[in-house]
Design a protein around this motif. Sequence first.
Motif, PDB file in Angstrom:
ATOM      1  N   TYR A 170       5.731   0.465  -9.336  1.00  0.00           N
ATOM      2  CA  TYR A 170       6.357  -0.574  -9.906  1.00  0.00           C
ATOM      3  C   TYR A 170       5.901  -0.386 -11.414  1.00  0.00           C
ATOM      4  CZ  TYR A 170       7.210  -3.486  -5.595  1.00  0.00           C
ATOM      5  OH  TYR A 170       7.927  -4.035  -4.622  1.00  0.00           O
ATOM      6  N   VAL A 204       1.921   0.884 -10.914  1.00  0.00           N
ATOM      7  CA  VAL A 204       1.284   0.577  -9.853  1.00  0.00           C
ATOM      8  C   VAL A 204       2.154   1.572  -8.619  1.00  0.00           C
ATOM      9  CG1 VAL A 204       0.590  -0.921  -8.115  1.00  0.00           C
ATOM     10  CG2 VAL A 204       0.786  -1.457 -10.444  1.00  0.00           C
ATOM     11  N   ALA A 224       2.817   1.269  -5.230  1.00  0.00           N
ATOM     12  CA  ALA A 224       2.754   0.354  -4.096  1.00  0.00           C
ATOM     13  C   ALA A 224       2.892   1.245  -2.969  1.00  0.00           C
ATOM     14  CB  ALA A 224       3.689  -0.614  -4.297  1.00  0.00           C
ATOM     15  N   PRO A 276      -6.204  -3.719   3.335  1.00  0.00           N
ATOM     16  CA  PRO A 276      -6.521  -4.329   2.463  1.00  0.00           C
ATOM     17  C   PRO A 276      -5.391  -5.267   1.290  1.00  0.00           C
ATOM     18  CG  PRO A 276      -7.195  -2.359   1.890  1.00  0.00           C
ATOM     19  CD  PRO A 276      -6.596  -2.319   3.041  1.00  0.00           C
ATOM     20  N   SER A 277      -5.570  -6.317   1.054  1.00  0.00           N
ATOM     21  CA  SER A 277      -4.426  -6.957  -0.002  1.00  0.00           C
ATOM     22  C   SER A 277      -4.131  -5.934  -0.914  1.00  0.00           C
ATOM     23  CB  SER A 277      -5.136  -7.990  -0.446  1.00  0.00           C
ATOM     24  OG  SER A 277      -4.050  -8.616  -1.362  1.00  0.00           O
ATOM     25  N   GLY A 278      -2.822  -5.832  -1.323  1.00  0.00           N
ATOM     26  CA  GLY A 278      -2.206  -5.036  -2.388  1.00  0.00           C
ATOM     27  C   GLY A 278      -2.344  -3.546  -1.871  1.00  0.00           C
ATOM     28  N   SER A 279      -2.302  -2.896  -0.710  1.00  0.00           N
ATOM     29  CA  SER A 279      -2.321  -1.706  -0.326  1.00  0.00           C
ATOM     30  C   SER A 279      -0.853  -1.263   0.058  1.00  0.00           C
ATOM     31  CB  SER A 279      -3.225  -1.595   1.006  1.00  0.00           C
ATOM     32  OG  SER A 279      -2.763  -2.385   1.943  1.00  0.00           O
ATOM     33  N   GLY A 280       0.001  -2.129  -0.004  1.00  0.00           N
ATOM     34  CA  GLY A 280       1.458  -1.954   0.042  1.00  0.00           C
ATOM     35  C   GLY A 280       2.362  -2.316   1.289  1.00  0.00           C
ATOM     36  N   LYS A 281       1.628  -3.164   2.257  1.00  0.00           N
ATOM     37  CA  LYS A 281       2.324  -3.417   3.396  1.00  0.00           C
ATOM     38  C   LYS A 281       3.607  -3.888   3.022  1.00  0.00           C
ATOM     39  CE  LYS A 281      -1.522  -6.020   4.599  1.00  0.00           C
ATOM     40  NZ  LYS A 281      -2.227  -5.764   3.232  1.00  0.00           N
ATOM     41  N   THR A 282       3.514  -5.091   2.458  1.00  0.00           N
ATOM     42  CA  THR A 282       4.631  -5.837   2.075  1.00  0.00           C
ATOM     43  C   THR A 282       5.791  -5.192   1.460  1.00  0.00           C
ATOM     44  OG1 THR A 282       3.519  -7.671   1.792  1.00  0.00           O
ATOM     45  CG2 THR A 282       5.562  -7.852   0.965  1.00  0.00           C
ATOM     46  N   THR A 283       5.531  -4.046   0.583  1.00  0.00           N
ATOM     47  CA  THR A 283       6.250  -3.217   0.066  1.00  0.00           C
ATOM     48  C   THR A 283       6.953  -2.452   0.983  1.00  0.00           C
ATOM     49  OG1 THR A 283       4.761  -3.119  -1.926  1.00  0.00           O
ATOM     50  CG2 THR A 283       6.758  -1.519  -1.756  1.00  0.00           C
ATOM     51  N   GLN A 324       6.429 -13.523   4.274  1.00  0.00           N
ATOM     52  CA  GLN A 324       4.916 -14.051   4.057  1.00  0.00           C
ATOM     53  C   GLN A 324       4.836 -15.329   3.566  1.00  0.00           C
ATOM     54  OE1 GLN A 324       2.749 -11.100   1.565  1.00  0.00           O
ATOM     55  NE2 GLN A 324       0.968 -12.030   1.900  1.00  0.00           N
ATOM     56  N   GLU A 350       3.033 -11.186   7.899  1.00  0.00           N
ATOM     57  CA  GLU A 350       1.836 -12.262   8.239  1.00  0.00           C
ATOM     58  C   GLU A 350       2.277 -13.334   8.942  1.00  0.00           C
ATOM     59  OE1 GLU A 350      -1.130 -12.665   5.178  1.00  0.00           O
ATOM     60  OE2 GLU A 350      -0.617 -10.757   4.206  1.00  0.00           O
ATOM     61  N   HIS A 365      -3.424  -9.583   8.790  1.00  0.00           N
ATOM     62  CA  HIS A 365      -4.965  -9.506   8.464  1.00  0.00           C
ATOM     63  C   HIS A 365      -5.841  -9.795   9.254  1.00  0.00           C
ATOM     64  CE1 HIS A 365      -4.579  -8.506   4.094  1.00  0.00           C
ATOM     65  NE2 HIS A 365      -3.660  -9.577   3.974  1.00  0.00           N
ATOM     66  N   GLN A 420      11.012 -13.494  -5.149  1.00  0.00           N
ATOM     67  CA  GLN A 420       9.696 -13.862  -5.670  1.00  0.00           C
ATOM     68  C   GLN A 420       9.978 -14.771  -6.882  1.00  0.00           C
ATOM     69  OE1 GLN A 420       8.026 -10.103  -6.703  1.00  0.00           O
ATOM     70  NE2 GLN A 420       7.450  -9.820  -4.587  1.00  0.00           N
TER      71      GLN A 420
HETATM   72  N1  LIG Z   1       7.139  -6.955  -8.466  1.00  0.00           N
HETATM   73  C1  LIG Z   1       6.195  -6.319  -8.747  1.00  0.00           C
HETATM   74  N2  LIG Z   1       5.866  -5.858  -9.693  1.00  0.00           N
HETATM   75  C2  LIG Z   1       4.730  -4.960 -10.133  1.00  0.00           C
HETATM   76  N3  LIG Z   1       3.651  -4.633  -9.078  1.00  0.00           N
HETATM   77  C3  LIG Z   1       4.168  -5.250  -7.843  1.00  0.00           C
HETATM   78  C4  LIG Z   1       5.272  -6.133  -7.439  1.00  0.00           C
HETATM   79  N4  LIG Z   1       5.213  -6.331  -6.139  1.00  0.00           N
HETATM   80  C5  LIG Z   1       3.885  -5.771  -5.505  1.00  0.00           C
HETATM   81  N5  LIG Z   1       3.328  -5.024  -6.693  1.00  0.00           N
HETATM   82  C6  LIG Z   1       2.092  -4.445  -6.542  1.00  0.00           C
HETATM   83  O1  LIG Z   1       2.397  -3.396  -5.634  1.00  0.00           O
HETATM   84  C7  LIG Z   1       0.977  -3.322  -4.803  1.00  0.00           C
HETATM   85  C8  LIG Z   1       1.477  -3.479  -3.240  1.00  0.00           C
HETATM   86  O2  LIG Z   1       1.885  -4.872  -3.189  1.00  0.00           O
HETATM   87  P1  LIG Z   1       2.111  -5.371  -1.802  1.00  0.00           P
HETATM   88  O3  LIG Z   1       2.677  -6.696  -1.840  1.00  0.00           O
HETATM   89  O4  LIG Z   1       2.862  -4.485  -0.982  1.00  0.00           O
HETATM   90  O5  LIG Z   1       0.742  -5.682  -1.076  1.00  0.00           O
HETATM   91  P2  LIG Z   1       0.347  -6.084   0.507  1.00  0.00           P
HETATM   92  O6  LIG Z   1      -0.161  -5.097   1.033  1.00  0.00           O
HETATM   93  O7  LIG Z   1       1.477  -6.735   0.987  1.00  0.00           O
HETATM   94  O8  LIG Z   1      -0.978  -7.270  -0.078  1.00  0.00           O
HETATM   95  P3  LIG Z   1      -1.131  -8.643   0.744  1.00  0.00           P
HETATM   96  O9  LIG Z   1      -1.878  -8.307   1.888  1.00  0.00           O
HETATM   97  O10 LIG Z   1      -1.941  -9.359  -0.407  1.00  0.00           O
HETATM   98  O11 LIG Z   1      -0.018  -9.333   0.927  1.00  0.00           O
HETATM   99  C9  LIG Z   1       0.086  -4.448  -5.157  1.00  0.00           C
HETATM  100  O12 LIG Z   1      -0.783  -3.831  -5.836  1.00  0.00           O
HETATM  101  C10 LIG Z   1       1.130  -5.455  -6.091  1.00  0.00           C
HETATM  102  O13 LIG Z   1       0.165  -5.936  -7.024  1.00  0.00           O
END
Ligand SMILES: Nc1ncnc2c1ncn2[C@@H]1O[C@H](COP(=O)(O)OP(=O)(O)OP(=O)(O)O)[C@@H](O)[C@H]1O
Lengths: 235, 667, 130
Positions: free
Chosen positions: A15, A22, A24, A43-50, A94, A166, A199, B394
């Motif tokens: 991203y 970033v 992701a 952990p949060s922000g580790s890229g799971k949702t991506t 989510q 989640e 989580h 989003q």
């Molecule tokens: N549209 C976007 N633009 C910029 N950065 C993004 C975007 N979407 C996600 N990110 C970044 O990509 C990284 C991974 O995000 P992701 O949503 O995959 O995390 P996650 O593991 O699902 O976290 P959580 O457990 O908090 O949901 C994070 O650092 C997030 O800030």
Amino acid sequence: MSVPVFTAKALTKIYVSGEVMVHALNEVDLDIPEKEVVVLLGPSGSGKTTLLNIMGGLDRPTSGRLFFRDLDLTDLEDRELTKYRRDHVGFVFQFYNLVPSLTAYENVALVTEVAKNPMRPADALALVGLEARMHHFPAQLSGGEQQRVAIARAIAKRPAVLLCDEPTGALDSKTGIRVIEALLGVNRQLGTTTVIITHNASIQEVADRVLFFADGRISRIRTNEARREAAELTW
Amino acid sequence: MKVLDIKLLRDVRRLWAQVLAVALVVGGGVATLVLAVGSHRSLEETRIAYYERYGFADVFAQAKRAPKALTDRIGEIPGVAAIDTRIAKPALLDIPGFSAPASAQFVSLADTGEQHLNRLYMRSGRFPAPGRTEEVVVNEPFARAHGFVEGARFSAILNGRKRELVIVGIALSPEFVYTVGPGDLMPDDRRYAIVWMSEKVLSAAYDLDGAFSAVAVKLQPGASERDVVRRLDALLDPYGGQAAHGRKDQTSHAWLDHELDMLNNMSRTLPPIFLLVAAFLVNLTLTRLVALEREQIGLLKALGYSDGSIVLHYFKFVAFIVVVGIVLGGIVGTWLGLHVTALFGDFFHFPFLVFAKAPDVYLTAGALSAAAAAIGAFRALREVVKLPPAVAMQAPAPPVYRRLLSARIQLDRIVSQPTLMMIRNIARHPVRAFFTALGMALATAILVVSLFTRDSMEHLTDVTYFLADRQDATIGFAEKRIANVVEQVSRLPGVLAAEPFREVPVRIRHGNVERRIVISGRPAAAHLRRIIDVELRPVILPETGLAISGMLAHILGVGPGDSVEVDLLEGARRSVTVPVVATVEDYFGIRGMMEIEALHKLMREAPVVTSVNLSLDENRTEDFYTAVKSIPTVGGVALQRVSWRTSARPSRCSSPRWRVSTRALPA
Amino acid sequence: MASIYTGLAGVIAFGVVYNNARISLSERARELASLRVLGFTRGEVLRILLLELAILTLIAQPPGWLMGYGLAWVMKTNLAGELMRVRLVVEHSTYVIATSVVVLAAIVSAAVIRERIDRLDLVAVLKTRD
Ligand SMILES: Nc1ncnc2c1ncn2[C@@H]1O[C@H](COP(=O)(O)OP(=O)(O)OP(=O)(O)O)[C@@H](O)[C@H]1O
Ligand SMILES: [Mg+2]
């Protein structure tokens, strides 16, 4: 080991916002076998949702490849991607993402109307224990109830893969266990490959395979020889 | 029902106020077009039908005394389909209980009872019976203004002799739709009448047995009006003929034409502006309304709905709004159109109304609104649909805020936090703020443009009545009079000042552009009836040469220093070349103006006048009225101030000033 | 006739201003609800929105007058004929009336918005993502 449903090769998602980049997802390689229940932890922000979004055809990777069976998702056009989502993917978001102007029943019907071999919306809602709240609008439901409507909507089409972000995040342990039970039941009856982001570390007990995420990479994979039943969970 | 359609219905219900507001904007645009075009067409068709059914003539001419035998010769002119010869004379009226002098146009009715052209539409009553010399038919507006019914009596001074008359019929005529007394600028139905009476009686009164003083001609389809006019002039010339003319120069027709033209111009100008502005605003609004649905569009995509079905869903939403607007606008516009048509129909005293159907207008208005709305929705959808669902679902990424001004000026010290947020928000969405402001600016603009006619008309009235035509009254003579009549008139009771005025009908030509106009002569530094240019300065006429309206100069393509050819249509009937010495940017008509002595010289005549302009002593008007009614040669008296105060037109406001403002522009 | 047109112009103006205000509210509902949760009072939240509406309305007026004058010129030119011509005269009062209608529309819209904000269901806005 059976044929993988998903095969990822050097899957990367970057991203860019302003000057910050970033990673992701950072060159993720991965196989998810047919019919398995897979849990993603990290952990949060580790890229799971991506990762889940890309597997669900909701987003595209920056580079790398992702196959669904022998279908290369990275190559698909928008229309083919839509068809892929419609025919194969059940998604639990989510943030629930229900249509606020439609009742629980109608939110489920939104999917069954375009699916090939769907359940009846009422049956899907019964599976998550919401038959009594069928005609309520999202604003009249609690967060957990909205989440269960979202799950009913995801399983109602009897998808090949069920991707859940989640699904129990907002639930107490009792309803959480019921939701997990519902997911496992679908997996058992229909052989639906199920990927769950959570989580809640105790949920990993019900999985065939657990993927640990950190900084956009899979840091560790664990396979469970014997899955626990949902009823045995505690949290 | 499809779930998406359920969503549609619920969204419409949830957003009803906004749906209605957008529909109103659409409706406003549609209504203006339907109203304007509908009423104009209805009036136009009514006029055509009226002219058609009542045989309105095509060419008109006057003569002093033409023998009846000439009728056959006129009939031999190629292109003439029908002829009506008549006696037409202006005369003063004396109406019981009405002190102000009134005048009338007397028109003869064939005693055979058979009218060929300009047939009367009898509102009530009957034609004068043969042998009953006192029986007359009057025009409805006059009868109505005085509350006259059959049996009412008044008298007239015909050829210097006073006659008692009794009304036996009340009628309308296509020839006198718009009746303005000579010298008056606007209709005053109480003081100007059309009176029809037996040809026998009228010819006896004016010693015109076996003769006629006016002729009306109906042309065959495709005949050349110009040729007929030329030949008619030649035939009538020995009998004191005044230039024949077509409908274009017939007073009633010209004014009616003008009014309809105004209506037409308005319907061509204002509604398109409205419709375009409305379309633009609908476009803006729907773009934002659909953009609000971004997350739901993302969700639908995520659930496997195709782009096509999502676009269709929002198109349905937009279509619903637009259809409501079009239907609303159509209904209101049609209703207003009928109302306006009836109002004008009443004003013009049309005997009947034809309501024109205008399916093409509905289609045009509807299609334009629908297209604007669809494009608006499409713009928004294109943006959202091309996003991957994960992104669309989003909320838009939190915007990057920039520091306003330099970091050293601490804005938050100066203004409060909410104010700062507001400023930031505007700065963050400059495009959206721009379009929002543009929308409101356009709202203001269409209000200004629909209100400005009032200002311009009021200005026109001020200029006309307070700067230009400052006379209180104009005495018009049936025949031109030696100029010393000005002296006599100035000695009448109540007269403070008197000014001579002379009018000569002419044809003016430059190259092959020709117009029939009137050249007026007045003292160089006229005090009462002045010429005012657009700069609001009184124009002092040069001692020789011709001044013409700017519009006429434009039509002829001439300017000061050029010469024009002028056919004098009176007296010696010469053709002369006259230098144009000035152009005057005036507001009414196209006219020529000369210093009165110069005009006499041009005519090679001793000083004569056709009318005298007066200023009156307000306290002695009654004396003046009585005195003027006793002068036999007076053909009519125009009371500019009086008709200015009493004229009523279809208008939107009750104040007299406003009413008068609407004089020529149907406001 | 002019009064009919003015009426219709008023309707259009009203529709535009009201829509502007309502859509601004929808577009920013979440942000405003968050502010409320953070402890901003209703009045403060209202002020952010209404200040914006007021400023944009006022900024729009001079260009609106200009455009109105331009459109009036077009119309005047179209109306000029042999029997009559009008001079393009636009009184100050006309600008005042036009602006008053728009401002009135803005005030009524503001009242609606105010009522909306009073009813703004903080929880619902933050809970459902629509
Ligand atoms: N549209 C976007 N633009 C910029 N950065 C993004 C975007 N979407 C996600 N990110 C970044 O990509 C990284 C991974 O995000 P992701 O949503 O995959 O995390 P996650 O593991 O699902 O976290 P959580 O457990 O908090 O949901 C994070 O650092 C997030 O800030
Ligand atoms: Mg996540």
